[in-house]
Write a protein that holds these residues in place. Structure first.
Motif, PDB file in Angstrom:
ATOM      1  N   ILE A  12       0.832  -1.205   0.000  1.00 35.33           N
ATOM      2  CA  ILE A  12       0.000   0.000   0.000  1.00 35.33           C
ATOM      3  C   ILE A  12       0.871   1.261   0.000  1.00 35.33           C
ATOM      4  O   ILE A  12       0.533   2.249  -0.663  1.00 35.33           O
ATOM      5  CB  ILE A  12      -0.965  -0.004   1.206  1.00 35.33           C
ATOM      6  CG1 ILE A  12      -1.951  -1.171   1.077  1.00 35.33           C
ATOM      7  CG2 ILE A  12      -1.711   1.324   1.320  1.00 35.33           C
ATOM      8  CD1 ILE A  12      -2.784  -1.435   2.331  1.00 35.33           C
ATOM      9  N   GLY A  48      -5.234   2.201   0.154  1.00 33.87           N
ATOM     10  CA  GLY A  48      -5.550   0.780   0.294  1.00 33.87           C
ATOM     11  C   GLY A  48      -6.574   0.324  -0.720  1.00 33.87           C
ATOM     12  O   GLY A  48      -6.487  -0.787  -1.258  1.00 33.87           O
ATOM     13  N   LYS A  52      -5.712  -2.584  -3.460  1.00 36.34           N
ATOM     14  CA  LYS A  52      -6.459  -3.831  -3.663  1.00 36.34           C
ATOM     15  C   LYS A  52      -6.825  -3.996  -5.134  1.00 36.34           C
ATOM     16  O   LYS A  52      -6.734  -5.100  -5.678  1.00 36.34           O
ATOM     17  CB  LYS A  52      -7.729  -3.844  -2.810  1.00 36.34           C
ATOM     18  CG  LYS A  52      -7.464  -4.100  -1.348  1.00 36.34           C
ATOM     19  CD  LYS A  52      -8.733  -4.289  -0.562  1.00 36.34           C
ATOM     20  CE  LYS A  52      -9.437  -2.982  -0.349  1.00 36.34           C
ATOM     21  NZ  LYS A  52     -10.559  -3.081   0.606  1.00 36.34           N
ATOM     22  N   ASP A 117      -7.024  -6.224   2.639  1.00 38.12           N
ATOM     23  CA  ASP A 117      -5.840  -5.434   2.950  1.00 38.12           C
ATOM     24  C   ASP A 117      -5.658  -5.365   4.459  1.00 38.12           C
ATOM     25  O   ASP A 117      -6.610  -5.427   5.219  1.00 38.12           O
ATOM     26  CB  ASP A 117      -5.910  -4.021   2.351  1.00 38.12           C
ATOM     27  CG  ASP A 117      -7.017  -3.176   2.917  1.00 38.12           C
ATOM     28  OD1 ASP A 117      -6.720  -2.090   3.428  1.00 38.12           O
ATOM     29  OD2 ASP A 117      -8.183  -3.588   2.841  1.00 38.12           O
ATOM     30  N   ALA A 122      -1.910  -5.194   0.531  1.00 42.95           N
ATOM     31  CA  ALA A 122      -3.201  -5.501  -0.073  1.00 42.95           C
ATOM     32  C   ALA A 122      -3.000  -6.773  -0.895  1.00 42.95           C
ATOM     33  O   ALA A 122      -1.932  -6.980  -1.479  1.00 42.95           O
ATOM     34  CB  ALA A 122      -3.669  -4.360  -0.968  1.00 42.95           C
ATOM     35  N   GLN A 123      -4.012  -7.602  -0.925  1.00 39.14           N
ATOM     36  CA  GLN A 123      -3.886  -8.888  -1.596  1.00 39.14           C
ATOM     37  C   GLN A 123      -5.145  -9.180  -2.390  1.00 39.14           C
ATOM     38  O   GLN A 123      -6.248  -8.799  -1.983  1.00 39.14           O
ATOM     39  CB  GLN A 123      -3.673  -9.974  -0.545  1.00 39.14           C
ATOM     40  CG  GLN A 123      -3.383 -11.338  -1.093  1.00 39.14           C
ATOM     41  CD  GLN A 123      -3.056 -12.304   0.041  1.00 39.14           C
ATOM     42  OE1 GLN A 123      -3.683 -12.281   1.091  1.00 39.14           O
ATOM     43  NE2 GLN A 123      -2.070 -13.137  -0.182  1.00 39.14           N
TER      44      GLN A 123
END
Length: 138
Positions: A12, A48, A52, A117, A122-123
């Motif tokens: 992020i 964020g 993402k 996140d 963030a994933q």
């Protein structure tokens, strides 16, 4: 049947640095209008929210096996929400063409997306499935 899987982990702080350094030049090049509106409506989690979505684009590019080449561009991959609120991807241009090309004849593809996140990361995970179209031959 699963026809593609991709994941990405995004920092992020790296996205915040790009926002600070390049501003709208960065957001306009990478994100769709819908994504920008969502992120800009969240002043406390703006970076964020962008991170993402950045991770989702990367995960999709891995799931289709191209990365960002062969006509697949970041702006062709947009995170949208289904009526239920669940995230999914709206695809245009080369991203849609690549998905269509890898979908078996007589099948339709469904993109499954999950994002999370936890600062500073963030994933996103993308799973692409295909299912037979009723009444289609092939």
């Amino acid at each position: 049947m699963i026809i593609g899987i991709g994941s990405d982990l995004c920092n992020i702080e790296r996205i915040q640095n790009s926002l600070d350094r390049f501003g709208e030049r960065f957001t306009n090049r990478v994100f769709t209008e819908v994504e920008r509106a969502k992120a800009e409506s969240r002043p406390f989690t703006r970076a964020g929210t962008y991170a993402k979505r950045f991770a989702a684009k990367e995960a999709f590019s891995k799931a289709v096996g191209t990365g960002f080449k062969r006509g697949v561009f970041m702006r062709d991959i947009g995170v949208v929400n289904q009526r239920s609120g669940a995230p999914t991807l709206a695809l245009t241009g080369g991203a849609k063409e690549r998905l269509d090309a890898m979908t078996p004849p007589g099948h339709a593809a469904t993109v499954h997306l999950t994002m999370t996140d936890d600062f500073p990361f963030a994933q996103a995970f993308v799973i692409i499935t295909s299912h037979p179209i009723e009444g289609a031959s092939g």
